[in-house]
Enzyme design. Structure first.
Site, PDB file in Angstrom:
ATOM      1  N   HIS A 165       0.835  -1.211   0.000  1.00 23.25           N
ATOM      2  CA  HIS A 165       0.000   0.000   0.000  1.00 23.25           C
ATOM      3  C   HIS A 165       0.864   1.253   0.000  1.00 23.25           C
ATOM      4  O   HIS A 165       0.608   2.190  -0.771  1.00 23.25           O
ATOM      5  CB  HIS A 165      -0.902   0.044   1.246  1.00 23.25           C
ATOM      6  CG  HIS A 165      -1.964  -0.990   1.279  1.00 23.25           C
ATOM      7  ND1 HIS A 165      -2.185  -1.761   2.403  1.00 23.25           N
ATOM      8  CD2 HIS A 165      -2.876  -1.388   0.365  1.00 23.25           C
ATOM      9  CE1 HIS A 165      -3.197  -2.580   2.172  1.00 23.25           C
ATOM     10  NE2 HIS A 165      -3.627  -2.387   0.937  1.00 23.25           N
ATOM     11  N   LYS A 185     -15.878  -7.852   4.392  1.00 17.43           N
ATOM     12  CA  LYS A 185     -14.676  -8.152   5.173  1.00 17.43           C
ATOM     13  C   LYS A 185     -14.950  -7.919   6.653  1.00 17.43           C
ATOM     14  O   LYS A 185     -15.752  -7.082   7.027  1.00 17.43           O
ATOM     15  CB  LYS A 185     -13.513  -7.248   4.747  1.00 17.43           C
ATOM     16  CG  LYS A 185     -13.063  -7.479   3.314  1.00 17.43           C
ATOM     17  CD  LYS A 185     -11.898  -6.584   2.967  1.00 17.43           C
ATOM     18  CE  LYS A 185     -11.444  -6.807   1.539  1.00 17.43           C
ATOM     19  NZ  LYS A 185     -10.314  -5.937   1.172  1.00 17.43           N
ATOM     20  N   ARG A 209      -1.493  -6.509  -8.168  1.00 14.93           N
ATOM     21  CA  ARG A 209      -0.469  -7.459  -7.761  1.00 14.93           C
ATOM     22  C   ARG A 209      -0.358  -8.610  -8.742  1.00 14.93           C
ATOM     23  O   ARG A 209       0.721  -9.086  -9.021  1.00 14.93           O
ATOM     24  CB  ARG A 209      -0.787  -8.037  -6.374  1.00 14.93           C
ATOM     25  CG  ARG A 209      -0.709  -7.035  -5.263  1.00 14.93           C
ATOM     26  CD  ARG A 209      -1.141  -7.665  -3.981  1.00 14.93           C
ATOM     27  NE  ARG A 209      -2.499  -8.180  -4.125  1.00 14.93           N
ATOM     28  CZ  ARG A 209      -3.392  -8.236  -3.159  1.00 14.93           C
ATOM     29  NH1 ARG A 209      -3.082  -7.843  -1.953  1.00 14.93           N
ATOM     30  NH2 ARG A 209      -4.593  -8.702  -3.371  1.00 14.93           N
ATOM     31  N   SER A 236      -3.193  -7.803   2.848  1.00 12.06           N
ATOM     32  CA  SER A 236      -3.549  -7.599   4.256  1.00 12.06           C
ATOM     33  C   SER A 236      -4.130  -8.868   4.876  1.00 12.06           C
ATOM     34  O   SER A 236      -3.821  -9.212   6.010  1.00 12.06           O
ATOM     35  CB  SER A 236      -4.556  -6.455   4.388  1.00 12.06           C
ATOM     36  OG  SER A 236      -3.986  -5.233   4.009  1.00 12.06           O
TER      37      SER A 236
END
Length: 168
Positions: free
Chosen positions: A19, A43, A93, A131
């Site tokens: 990040h 989440k 990514r 994360s």
């Protein structure tokens, strides 16, 4: 001259080195970068919104550029409009990220065609960091110092210990 404003949204639970890499690079593309810290109903965050805001603010303080940290709980395009942004910065990514982000960029463009999405590839060394995986590694007692800034590592370890799950 109008300022070029960009928004980099995320839950940042917790903020990772990936990040901060995207924030550092994204801040070079715009006059002001607004890091939008949001909630995601799909989440279950480890940290509260206030805790995540504090973490992100602390970590971006050392990054050059005009960078703000703002909470939001709305459609991304509504948030971008409120902030005066004309650019959404997104990090990629892997191929799986691209498919999801491509779909989101298309939907967002339908909602607000005045805002462009810009994709930045994460630094090769940081591409595997997520994360979700950082939290999982920490919950099993693994070392996460390669994936997050030192102060965030301390925050995550303290939270895992407080939850009583370390090494279980």
């Amino acid at each position: 001259m109008t300022k070029r404003i960009g928004v980099y949204p995320g839950t940042f639970d917790p903020i990772t080195l990936g990040h901060t890499d995207i924030i550092r690079r994204g801040a070079k593309l715009v006059d002001r970068l607004v890091v939008g810290v949001t909630t995601n109903p799909s989440k279950s965050p480890m940290f509260t919104l206030d805790e995540r805001m504090a973490m992100v603010s602390r970590e971006v303080a050392a990054i050059d550029g005009d960078i703000g940290v703002v909470p939001f709980d709305s459609l991304l395009m509504d948030f971008a409009e409120r902030e005066g942004a004309r650019v959404i910065v997104r990090g990629l990514r892997a191929v799986a990220d691209f498919e999801y982000e491509y779909q989101m960029a298309g939907m967002n463009q339908q909602i607000n065609p005045r805002v462009e999405t810009v994709f930045l590839m994460a630094d090769v060394a940081l591409q595997p960091i997520a994360s979700r995986l950082v939290k999982e590694i920490a919950m099993f007692g693994g070392e996460i110092g390669k994936f997050v800034p030192p102060t965030v590592r301390d925050d995550v370890v303290a939270r895992v210990l407080a939850m009583g799950r370390r090494g279980s």
